[in-house]
Write an enzyme that holds these catalytic residues in place. Structure first.
Site, short mmCIF file in Angstrom:
data_model
loop_
_atom_site.label_atom_id
_atom_site.label_comp_id
_atom_site.label_asym_id
_atom_site.label_seq_id
_atom_site.Cartn_x
_atom_site.Cartn_y
_atom_site.Cartn_z
CB CYS A 61 -6.20 -0.83 5.61
SG CYS A 61 -4.50 -1.41 5.41
CD GLU A 105 -1.74 4.03 3.47
OE1 GLU A 105 -1.49 3.41 2.41
OE2 GLU A 105 -2.85 4.04 4.00
CB CYS A 143 -1.61 1.49 6.24
SG CYS A 143 -1.25 0.68 4.67
CG HIS A 202 -2.06 -0.93 1.17
ND1 HIS A 202 -3.05 -0.96 2.12
CD2 HIS A 202 -2.39 -1.87 0.25
CE1 HIS A 202 -3.95 -1.88 1.78
NE2 HIS A 202 -3.57 -2.45 0.65
#
Lengths: 160, 160
Positions: free
Chosen positions: A85, A57, A88, A55
């Protein structure tokens, strides 16, 4: 021009999200800022890497750590276009980031206020501040437009 | 030899944790199993990588994805010596792993039953099964011995 400091950095995260879209990644982008300087930029790389760990991040955290030569991102803030999420949010706690600024809320998986507010849980050994809704509409529309076009393409390819 | 199937794989995760110790990482190890075959092995790499994203589970997930050529770890189980944190629990949900088996419980950061049980939250789009306490004592002692020795070393170096 009329943008707040936070909106200015969110614009940079949005620019990253758009770069992701160009290589057919779900358009989510992030930047890490320390002392008014962007020290890391990243977009979602899940498809390219073939792994959901990537992701925006997570990639931004790793790049910021490399830049600083430290796994602790003390004095750093992250700007990300979608609410982090669980993975992260946890990574941002582990990395000891100061502030989490996000754009659109994620009703399905958001863990910075929507389903949970993990960064604000007093039982963890670090508690980043969280602020959502920065350029929320622009961040959200980027995602909804991407998925709309993707569905359209899929329909087109099925009917061909 | 008296070990259950789950203990057998946890032993392999423990072997990974010990490899981590050798390079002065906090000794946490993990293996990913599919169809009775270990498809990925990993230990904590936080210090070596200079980034807290590199918990054993994260590295194991990435290696398993590479091996399968898919970000979805459907039909896969993970065995990890310590209860996954928020980041790793989230990553295992995102990766759509079937079962999470862990050894020692983590009272400070565990998110597979202790502080949270993220994998069992019905609001997420995937729910791995969770079972903790497999070879719990051995997994826990590995960590407590590591930290005891580390503190002793630190005291020694301060008094020298």
């Amino acid at each position: 021009m009329g943008y707040t400091e936070q909106e200015k950095y969110m614009k940079k995260a949005i620019a990253q999200a758009k770069l992701g879209w160009k290589i057919d990644e779900v358009p989510i982008g992030a930047v890490v800022v320390k002392n008014d300087e962007i020290i890391a930029r990243a977009h979602n790389l899940k498809e390219k890497k073939g792994c959901a760990n990537y992701h925006a991040e997570m990639v931004a955290i790793e790049r910021a750590c490399k830049k600083l030569g430290d796994w602790r991102l003390v004095g750093c803030d992250i700007y990300v276009t979608l609410e982090p999420c669980a993975m992260c949010s946890g990574a941002l706690i582990n990395a000891r980031i100061d502030n989490i600024y996000f754009g659109a809320y994620d009703p399905k998986a958001g863990c910075c206020g929507t389903l949970y507010n993990l960064p604000q849980d007093k039982r963890f050994n670090h508690r980043p501040n969280v602020q959502g809704g920065i350029l929320e509409q622009e961040c959200g529309e980027l995602l909804s437009t991407y998925f709309k076009e993707k569905r359209k393409k899929n329909v087109d390819s099925r009917t061909r």
